[in-house]
Scaffold this motif. Structure first.
Motif: not given
Length: 311
Positions: A146-153, A156-162
């Motif tokens: 897991m790299r990052d997490f963002e919320q807008a309203g 939610v967006k989870y950003s992962l790295y492979v």
């Protein structure tokens, strides 16, 4: 007659006194005290969970507001709006409470029911654990973090790295998962697969059966995976169950009339006569192995045998 009129008057007076003694219907604070615990429960689906059933969450009731009520005799119907909250969700929903009056027991809550669809708002914390997302992406790749997490309203967006490394290929890059919370719960709205797969397949491989007659050789001198181009040769010699006669072929990999090639992120398939899907000679290049299958006269001589790198 005077006695009868007197009795009627006394009874009427008693009824008035009894009606006057009935306590007022419950106010907002009293309704809150009488509500059962399950009014604060919500069911929320998890699109990354192996379970198909929704998960129960118990929220804390922040407030209750009476919107309207209809009281008649010993029956009270109250329409309320309640607000609930935990570390992930803020929920607003309307409920109907029905009270009946029972003398010394006072106003008793007979039943309550949801009177509208809840309105959900996210309050900041992740609705799904990192482990859920990693397990989900690892259905496609290994080496996920897991790299990052963002919320807008309510999205939610989870950003992962492979970083998925194997002997014959490696996969590297970002993988984003966008989730949205709507009236039907959570859904995976979009997946951004930015992972690039880099193959390392130049060289020569061979598989030889113990009889020494049946063999398959693959030599790759160059390749452009994005364009679906492999350069080199593919040769095979096959006998048929101990027959002294062998048959074989030797094709340039670029000969599209004799060699079919299919490429995806995790497998390169090479097969003869691309119009025939079953019972053909074939090679499958996977991240960890190169496998050969040989067919002569419609009979399988060997299948999914691992080739050895010889050059």
């Amino acid at each position: 007659m005077k006695i009868k009129a007197l009795l009627i008057g006394i009874v009427s007076a008693l009824l008035l006194v009894m009606a006057g003694c009935r306590t007022a219907p419950p106010d907002e604070a009293e309704i809150l005290q009488k509500l059962p615990g399950n009014v604060a429960n919500i069911q929320m689906n998890n699109p990354f969970s192996s379970s198909t059933s929704a998960e129960d969450r118990i929220l804390e009731i922040e407030s209750l507001r009476i919107d309207s009520r209809h009281t008649e005799g010993g029956n009270d119907r109250v329409f309320c709006t309640i607000e609930l909250k935990d570390n992930v969700y803020h929920v607003t929903k309307e409920i109907l409470c029905i009270f009946n009056y029972y003398g010394e027991s006072g106003w008793v809550l007979e039943e309550w029911q949801d009177d509208s669809s809840p309105i959900y708002t996210l309050v900041g914390e992740k609705p799904f654990s990192d482990e859920h997302l990693i397990d989900y992406v690892e259905k496609k790749y290994d080496g996920v973090e897991m790299r990052d997490f963002e919320q807008a309203g309510n999205s939610v967006k989870y950003s992962l790295y492979v970083q998925d490394e194997h002997p014959y290929c490696g996969s590297y890059g970002k993988y984003n998962v966008l989730c949205k919370l709507g009236g039907n719960g959570w859904e995976i709205a979009n997946e951004e697969d930015g992972v690039q797969t880099v193959w390392n397949i130049k060289g020569k491989w061979m598989y030889t059966r113990p009889n020494g007659k049946d063999k398959m050789i693959l030599e790759i001198t160059d390749y452009d995976i994005e364009s679906g181009i492999l350069k080199g040769t593919w040769s095979c010699s096959l006998s048929l169950f101990g027959s002294a006669m062998t048959s074989g072929f030797s094709y340039p990999l670029s000969d599209a009339s004799r060699v079919g090639i299919a490429i995806d992120k995790k497998k390169i398939s090479i097969y003869d006569n691309p119009t025939i899907i079953t019972m053909h000679n074939a090679i499958e290049i996977t991240p960890d192995k190169i496998l050969a299958s040989g067919v002569r006269s419609g009979v399988i001589v060997f299948t999914n045998c691992e080739m050895t790198r010889v050059e």
